[in-house]
Design a protein around this motif. Structure first.
Motif, short mmCIF file in Angstrom:
data_model
loop_
_atom_site.label_atom_id
_atom_site.label_comp_id
_atom_site.label_asym_id
_atom_site.label_seq_id
_atom_site.Cartn_x
_atom_site.Cartn_y
_atom_site.Cartn_z
N VAL A 31 -45.40 -37.29 30.31
CA VAL A 31 -45.77 -36.47 31.42
C VAL A 31 -47.18 -36.30 30.96
O VAL A 31 -48.18 -36.00 31.81
CB VAL A 31 -44.99 -35.08 31.00
CG1 VAL A 31 -45.57 -33.92 32.05
CG2 VAL A 31 -43.31 -35.34 31.47
N GLU A 32 -47.68 -36.07 29.75
CA GLU A 32 -49.15 -35.81 29.24
C GLU A 32 -49.80 -36.99 29.19
O GLU A 32 -49.23 -38.24 28.91
CB GLU A 32 -49.31 -35.01 27.99
CG GLU A 32 -48.43 -33.72 28.45
CD GLU A 32 -48.53 -32.97 26.96
OE1 GLU A 32 -48.32 -33.58 25.73
OE2 GLU A 32 -48.67 -31.63 26.68
N PRO A 33 -51.05 -36.96 29.83
CA PRO A 33 -51.98 -36.05 30.05
C PRO A 33 -52.12 -35.64 31.54
O PRO A 33 -52.90 -34.83 31.86
CB PRO A 33 -53.38 -36.38 29.39
CG PRO A 33 -53.39 -37.99 29.68
CD PRO A 33 -51.86 -38.27 29.64
N SER A 34 -51.34 -36.48 32.38
CA SER A 34 -51.52 -36.10 33.90
C SER A 34 -50.94 -34.72 34.28
O SER A 34 -51.33 -34.21 35.15
CB SER A 34 -51.05 -37.28 34.69
OG SER A 34 -49.70 -37.30 34.12
N SER A 35 -50.14 -34.25 33.49
CA SER A 35 -49.75 -33.04 33.41
C SER A 35 -49.49 -32.18 32.12
O SER A 35 -49.70 -32.85 31.05
CB SER A 35 -48.18 -32.94 34.19
OG SER A 35 -48.28 -33.41 35.37
N ARG A 36 -49.32 -31.01 32.29
CA ARG A 36 -49.13 -30.36 30.76
C ARG A 36 -47.87 -29.69 30.42
O ARG A 36 -47.30 -29.24 31.23
CB ARG A 36 -50.20 -29.36 30.95
CG ARG A 36 -50.19 -28.25 29.61
CD ARG A 36 -51.35 -27.33 29.69
NE ARG A 36 -51.61 -26.33 28.71
CZ ARG A 36 -51.06 -25.10 28.78
NH1 ARG A 36 -50.82 -24.58 30.01
NH2 ARG A 36 -51.09 -24.31 27.57
N VAL A 37 -47.47 -29.92 29.13
CA VAL A 37 -46.30 -29.33 28.75
C VAL A 37 -46.51 -28.21 27.74
O VAL A 37 -47.32 -28.26 26.78
CB VAL A 37 -45.38 -30.27 28.07
CG1 VAL A 37 -44.01 -29.47 27.54
CG2 VAL A 37 -44.85 -31.46 28.79
N THR A 94 -47.70 -28.00 35.49
CA THR A 94 -47.41 -27.15 34.17
C THR A 94 -46.19 -27.25 33.80
O THR A 94 -45.25 -26.34 34.84
CB THR A 94 -48.23 -25.72 34.15
OG1 THR A 94 -49.56 -26.33 34.24
CG2 THR A 94 -48.00 -25.44 32.84
N THR A 154 -46.13 -25.12 38.71
CA THR A 154 -45.52 -25.08 37.55
C THR A 154 -44.04 -24.85 37.62
O THR A 154 -43.26 -24.50 38.50
CB THR A 154 -45.96 -23.33 37.05
OG1 THR A 154 -47.22 -23.40 37.19
CG2 THR A 154 -45.13 -22.98 35.75
N GLU A 163 -48.41 -35.73 38.38
CA GLU A 163 -49.92 -35.14 38.64
C GLU A 163 -49.89 -33.57 38.77
O GLU A 163 -49.38 -33.15 39.52
CB GLU A 163 -50.55 -35.95 39.69
CG GLU A 163 -50.85 -37.30 39.54
CD GLU A 163 -51.71 -37.87 38.58
OE1 GLU A 163 -52.63 -36.97 38.27
OE2 GLU A 163 -51.77 -39.17 37.95
N ALA A 165 -41.82 -35.82 26.60
CA ALA A 165 -42.89 -35.05 26.85
C ALA A 165 -44.06 -35.85 26.86
O ALA A 165 -45.13 -35.83 27.48
CB ALA A 165 -43.10 -33.92 26.12
N GLU A 166 -44.32 -36.88 25.87
CA GLU A 166 -45.42 -37.68 25.84
C GLU A 166 -45.55 -38.68 27.35
O GLU A 166 -46.79 -39.12 27.30
CB GLU A 166 -45.04 -38.73 24.76
CG GLU A 166 -44.12 -39.90 24.92
CD GLU A 166 -42.60 -38.95 24.81
OE1 GLU A 166 -41.67 -39.83 24.79
OE2 GLU A 166 -42.23 -37.85 24.13
#
Length: 234
Positions: free
Chosen positions: A208-214, A191, A170, A188, A205-206
């Motif tokens: 980073v996701e979906p391999s990680s979460r914002v 959060t 995180t 990967e 942000a786009e």
């Protein structure tokens, strides 16, 4: 009494009476540390948190040496004269959180953090992440799972090397300025928590996701100290 804040403890007579406070869990020294050794000031039980705030003369952490293994969380706020963190390793059997932000020396060598096997949560200033020495140190910390970064009103670009921290799960970003996640595209399993700010925008942000979460913090309309303990994430 579980939490005590003392301003100018060097001026307090009979400060050793604090050692009788059997229920004390959190202790904060403002502007200076006591003249007496901390093992004569603090109670015998382990502290959940010890804070030094607005201390312009604190140059090292040797004051911790007489109380080995007695602090779980250490917080240093506005301690710009700190030149080394020697003494911190006296807490190797207890310290899980270390925070150092506000008015700071961003060139401070943090390499001794590697000697703290229980360290899980690290909170630093944005300027720390811009130095190669700090980068090398953080990439070697095998136990740190959570990194918090304070950046004020400055743009915060989270660097690509954060994905090289071996156990990082995180990243939480505190501040009023915008946040750029572009360099973490494709990371990967992270959060990234974005603290609420009316003036803040988040870039990338786009990627980073979906391999990680914002996760974006949502605060109640009436924001009080009590509400801070009830934060919600989306």
């Amino acid at each position: 009494m579980t939490d005590l804040i003392l301003n100018r403890p060097d001026l307090i007579e009979d400060i050793e009476i604090i050692s009788d406070f059997a229920s004390l869990k959190e202790m904060s020294f403002e502007r200076l540390v006591p003249r007496a050794s901390l093992n004569n000031v603090l109670p015998p039980q382990r502290l959940e948190e010890l804070r030094f705030r607005s201390h312009g003369r604190l140059v090292d952490l040797g004051c911790l040496a007489p109380i080995p293994g007695m602090v779980e969380r250490l917080t240093l706020i506005h301690c710009p004269s700190l030149r080394n963190i020697e003494g911190l390793t006296s807490q190797e059997t207890s310290l899980t959180h270390f925070s150092y932000y506000g008015q700071i020396d961003h060139t401070l060598d943090l390499a001794l953090l590697k000697e703290l096997p229980l360290l899980e949560n690290l909170q630093l200033s944005r300027k720390h992440l811009g130095t190669e020495r700090t980068m090398k140190t953080l990439r070697s910390l095998s136990s740190v799972r959570r990194l918090e970064v304070n950046h004020g009103e400055e743009l915060m670009r989270l660097p690509a090397w954060l994905r090289d921290m071996p156990s990082l799960e995180t990243v939480r970003v505190h501040g009023e300025g915008s946040v750029d996640l572009t360099e973490l595209a494709g990371a990967e399993g992270l959060t990234i928590e974005i603290a609420k700010s009316e003036r803040r925008t988040v870039i990338g942000a786009e990627g980073v996701e979906p391999s990680s979460r914002v996760a974006y913090e949502r605060l109640p309309l009436l924001f009080t100290r009590e509400h801070r303990r009830r934060r919600k994430w989306s």
